[in-house]
Design a protein around this motif. Structure first.
Motif, PDB file in Angstrom:
ATOM      1  N   SER A  16       0.790  -1.239   0.000  1.00 61.76           N
ATOM      2  CA  SER A  16       0.000   0.000   0.000  1.00 61.76           C
ATOM      3  C   SER A  16       0.818   1.282   0.000  1.00 61.76           C
ATOM      4  O   SER A  16       0.283   2.345   0.311  1.00 61.76           O
ATOM      5  N   LEU A  17       2.107   1.234  -0.308  1.00 66.12           N
ATOM      6  CA  LEU A  17       2.938   2.429  -0.453  1.00 66.12           C
ATOM      7  C   LEU A  17       2.984   3.272   0.825  1.00 66.12           C
ATOM      8  O   LEU A  17       2.921   4.501   0.793  1.00 66.12           O
ATOM      9  N   THR A  18       3.057   2.591   1.949  1.00 69.87           N
ATOM     10  CA  THR A  18       3.311   3.170   3.279  1.00 69.87           C
ATOM     11  C   THR A  18       2.486   4.404   3.633  1.00 69.87           C
ATOM     12  O   THR A  18       3.038   5.459   3.964  1.00 69.87           O
ATOM     13  N   PRO A  19       1.154   4.319   3.587  1.00 75.66           N
ATOM     14  CA  PRO A  19       0.361   5.489   3.995  1.00 75.66           C
ATOM     15  C   PRO A  19       0.592   5.885   5.452  1.00 75.66           C
ATOM     16  O   PRO A  19       0.422   7.064   5.812  1.00 75.66           O
ATOM     17  N   HIS A  20       0.998   4.919   6.317  1.00 79.32           N
ATOM     18  CA  HIS A  20       1.197   5.229   7.742  1.00 79.32           C
ATOM     19  C   HIS A  20       2.340   6.212   7.965  1.00 79.32           C
ATOM     20  O   HIS A  20       2.417   6.844   9.029  1.00 79.32           O
ATOM     21  N   LEU A  21       3.208   6.388   6.987  1.00 74.39           N
ATOM     22  CA  LEU A  21       4.311   7.342   7.119  1.00 74.39           C
ATOM     23  C   LEU A  21       3.912   8.757   6.721  1.00 74.39           C
ATOM     24  O   LEU A  21       4.742   9.664   6.748  1.00 74.39           O
ATOM     25  N   PHE A  42       0.391  -2.960  -9.822  1.00 75.53           N
ATOM     26  CA  PHE A  42      -0.877  -3.034  -9.087  1.00 75.53           C
ATOM     27  C   PHE A  42      -0.609  -2.741  -7.620  1.00 75.53           C
ATOM     28  O   PHE A  42       0.147  -3.455  -6.955  1.00 75.53           O
ATOM     29  N   VAL A  43      -1.201  -1.653  -7.108  1.00 75.94           N
ATOM     30  CA  VAL A  43      -1.102  -1.308  -5.684  1.00 75.94           C
ATOM     31  C   VAL A  43      -2.241  -2.016  -4.965  1.00 75.94           C
ATOM     32  O   VAL A  43      -3.417  -1.758  -5.229  1.00 75.94           O
ATOM     33  N   GLU A  44      -1.898  -2.920  -4.076  1.00 75.88           N
ATOM     34  CA  GLU A  44      -2.873  -3.829  -3.479  1.00 75.88           C
ATOM     35  C   GLU A  44      -3.948  -3.099  -2.670  1.00 75.88           C
ATOM     36  O   GLU A  44      -3.764  -1.961  -2.221  1.00 75.88           O
ATOM     37  N   LEU A  45      -5.064  -3.790  -2.501  1.00 75.85           N
ATOM     38  CA  LEU A  45      -6.207  -3.245  -1.766  1.00 75.85           C
ATOM     39  C   LEU A  45      -5.784  -2.827  -0.362  1.00 75.85           C
ATOM     40  O   LEU A  45      -5.135  -3.592   0.364  1.00 75.85           O
ATOM     41  N   HIS A  46      -6.171  -1.613   0.033  1.00 74.58           N
ATOM     42  CA  HIS A  46      -5.837  -1.101   1.368  1.00 74.58           C
ATOM     43  C   HIS A  46      -6.823   0.016   1.724  1.00 74.58           C
ATOM     44  O   HIS A  46      -7.603   0.463   0.890  1.00 74.58           O
ATOM     45  N   GLN A  47      -6.767   0.452   2.966  1.00 72.76           N
ATOM     46  CA  GLN A  47      -7.618   1.545   3.423  1.00 72.76           C
ATOM     47  C   GLN A  47      -6.942   2.258   4.583  1.00 72.76           C
ATOM     48  O   GLN A  47      -5.995   1.748   5.177  1.00 72.76           O
ATOM     49  N   HIS A  48      -7.443   3.446   4.918  1.00 79.18           N
ATOM     50  CA  HIS A  48      -6.908   4.212   6.037  1.00 79.18           C
ATOM     51  C   HIS A  48      -7.992   5.155   6.561  1.00 79.18           C
ATOM     52  O   HIS A  48      -8.958   5.462   5.839  1.00 79.18           O
ATOM     53  N   PRO A  49      -7.865   5.633   7.797  1.00 73.52           N
ATOM     54  CA  PRO A  49      -8.952   6.398   8.430  1.00 73.52           C
ATOM     55  C   PRO A  49      -8.986   7.878   8.056  1.00 73.52           C
ATOM     56  O   PRO A  49      -9.499   8.691   8.816  1.00 73.52           O
ATOM     57  N   TRP A  50      -8.454   8.235   6.919  1.00 75.31           N
ATOM     58  CA  TRP A  50      -8.535   9.616   6.445  1.00 75.31           C
ATOM     59  C   TRP A  50      -8.818   9.603   4.934  1.00 75.31           C
ATOM     60  O   TRP A  50      -8.473   8.649   4.243  1.00 75.31           O
ATOM     61  N   PRO A  51      -9.449  10.652   4.419  1.00 71.46           N
ATOM     62  CA  PRO A  51      -9.716  10.715   2.972  1.00 71.46           C
ATOM     63  C   PRO A  51      -8.450  11.059   2.204  1.00 71.46           C
ATOM     64  O   PRO A  51      -7.457  11.526   2.781  1.00 71.46           O
ATOM     65  N   ALA A  82     -12.653   8.421   3.578  1.00 76.88           N
ATOM     66  CA  ALA A  82     -11.954   7.693   4.637  1.00 76.88           C
ATOM     67  C   ALA A  82     -12.533   6.281   4.787  1.00 76.88           C
ATOM     68  O   ALA A  82     -13.724   6.051   4.543  1.00 76.88           O
ATOM     69  N   ASN A  83     -11.661   5.351   5.131  1.00 78.74           N
ATOM     70  CA  ASN A  83     -12.044   3.964   5.438  1.00 78.74           C
ATOM     71  C   ASN A  83     -12.626   3.206   4.251  1.00 78.74           C
ATOM     72  O   ASN A  83     -13.326   2.210   4.448  1.00 78.74           O
ATOM     73  N   MET A  84     -12.358   3.662   3.049  1.00 76.39           N
ATOM     74  CA  MET A  84     -12.844   2.949   1.861  1.00 76.39           C
ATOM     75  C   MET A  84     -11.712   2.112   1.266  1.00 76.39           C
ATOM     76  O   MET A  84     -10.704   2.660   0.819  1.00 76.39           O
ATOM     77  N   PRO A  85     -11.851   0.783   1.234  1.00 77.73           N
ATOM     78  CA  PRO A  85     -10.818  -0.050   0.604  1.00 77.73           C
ATOM     79  C   PRO A  85     -10.692   0.281  -0.880  1.00 77.73           C
ATOM     80  O   PRO A  85     -11.686   0.404  -1.583  1.00 77.73           O
ATOM     81  N   HIS A  86      -9.440   0.414  -1.346  1.00 71.46           N
ATOM     82  CA  HIS A  86      -9.211   0.752  -2.740  1.00 71.46           C
ATOM     83  C   HIS A  86      -7.870   0.189  -3.203  1.00 71.46           C
ATOM     84  O   HIS A  86      -6.977  -0.062  -2.402  1.00 71.46           O
ATOM     85  N   SER A  87      -7.767  -0.027  -4.502  1.00 70.78           N
ATOM     86  CA  SER A  87      -6.520  -0.463  -5.124  1.00 70.78           C
ATOM     87  C   SER A  87      -6.283   0.398  -6.346  1.00 70.78           C
ATOM     88  O   SER A  87      -7.182   1.102  -6.819  1.00 70.78           O
ATOM     89  N   ILE A  88      -5.047   0.348  -6.866  1.00 74.16           N
ATOM     90  CA  ILE A  88      -4.687   1.184  -8.011  1.00 74.16           C
ATOM     91  C   ILE A  88      -3.932   0.335  -9.024  1.00 74.16           C
ATOM     92  O   ILE A  88      -3.018  -0.408  -8.665  1.00 74.16           O
ATOM     93  N   MET A  89      -4.319   0.472 -10.281  1.00 76.48           N
ATOM     94  CA  MET A  89      -3.604  -0.172 -11.389  1.00 76.48           C
ATOM     95  C   MET A  89      -3.001   0.924 -12.268  1.00 76.48           C
ATOM     96  O   MET A  89      -3.702   1.873 -12.656  1.00 76.48           O
ATOM     97  N   LEU A  90      -1.713   0.806 -12.572  1.00 80.77           N
ATOM     98  CA  LEU A  90      -1.053   1.759 -13.455  1.00 80.77           C
ATOM     99  C   LEU A  90      -1.266   1.320 -14.902  1.00 80.77           C
ATOM    100  O   LEU A  90      -0.768   0.276 -15.323  1.00 80.77           O
TER     101      LEU A  90
END
Length: 280
Positions: A16-21, A42-51, A82-90
């Motif tokens: 998930s490209l380190t959103p916690h940082l 492909f950036v794997e499915l992930h989520q976080h508590p902010w938009p 916020a809190n929506m699981p999402h993934s990204i394909m280049l």
């Protein structure tokens, strides 16, 4: 002899490209990060508590959630609640930029929105420091600048034009597999019967699933998927013949007929409109 469903290009899967940082907080309400990624990453499915607001300074990306898939060329950004699981394909090589907003910032949108990026909004997003936690910001005044930029950036977000360029996705696993295969390779000209056989279902079953799950026929869904794929290519100035081939059409005339029926304009007129706007 019917053609087989062609195999998609190999995909490189990353976490998930380190959103916690880059977690936003009251001191730093806006956080930005950038990554240079290759096509078919492909950036794997992930989520976080902010938009978040995601865009690319170059290259087209596809952001997917449980409910749909959103094509995002460099002229646009996609808002993810916020809190929506999402993934990204280049879809192609891209410089991916993401802006995280503190939970109390931003519009109260409960679903993804694709937005036109104004010159001011682009400048504000690019002005944000992209250093992760644990390292000193490149700009020592970054926290102060982020707090000053935040209200203007949110105002630009709320003023931005929202664009319908999404493709709904089903919950049925077999049908979703079929849909995602076409999204990854729109040039594949396999018939619905061939695609149904590839997922172990009959053509009649798949046709019924499209109606029940998405409220549209296979032909209607495929047209929406093709339009979402073709519009960014046309907006970037790709020749109509190349866009037609990349969208799975054997002839330019068939592609142009579909495009005009869907938009009321020819692909060429859309290109001219975009070029004129860019030169204005």
């Amino acid at each position: 002899m019917p053609s087989a469903v062609s195999l998609p290009s190999p995909v490189t899967s990353v976490a998930s490209l380190t959103p916690h940082l880059y977690a936003p907080d009251a001191v730093r309400p806006l956080r930005a990060k950038e990554h240079f990624l290759s096509a078919d990453t492909f950036v794997e499915l992930h989520q976080h508590p902010w938009p978040q607001l995601t865009f690319s300074t170059r290259g087209v990306i596809r952001l997917s959630t449980q409910d749909g898939s959103y094509i995002v060329p460099p002229s646009r950004a996609v808002w993810v609640p916020a809190n929506m699981p999402h993934s990204i394909m280049l879809i192609e090589d891209a410089e991916l930029r993401t802006v995280y907003l503190h939970a109390w910032l931003g519009p109260p949108w409960e679903k993804c929105e694709v937005l036109e990026i104004s010159p001011l909004l682009r400048a504000l997003m690019l002005a944000l420091d992209t250093t992760p936690d644990g390292l000193p910001p490149t700009d020592p005044h970054a926290p102060q600048r982020e707090r000053m930029i935040a209200p203007l950036l949110v105002d630009e977000l709320e003023r931005a034009t929202q664009i319908r360029i999404d493709v709904p996705l089903p919950t049925d696993k077999r049908l979703r597999q079929l849909c995602e295969t076409l999204l990854r390779n729109p040039a594949d000209r396999a018939t619905l019967a061939e695609r149904a056989a590839a997922i172990g279902a009959s053509e009649r079953t798949v046709a019924r699933l499209f109606r029940d799950q998405l409220g549209m026929s296979w032909q209607q869904w495929r047209q929406q998927a093709v339009m979402a794929h073709a519009l960014p290519l046309l907006a970037r100035g790709m020749a109509v013949s190349q866009v037609a081939a990349a969208s799975g059409y054997a002839t330019d005339s068939a592609f142009c007929a579909m495009f005009k029926a869907a938009t009321g304009r020819s692909p060429t007129s859309f290109q001219h409109r975009k070029r004129s706007a860019a030169l204005a």
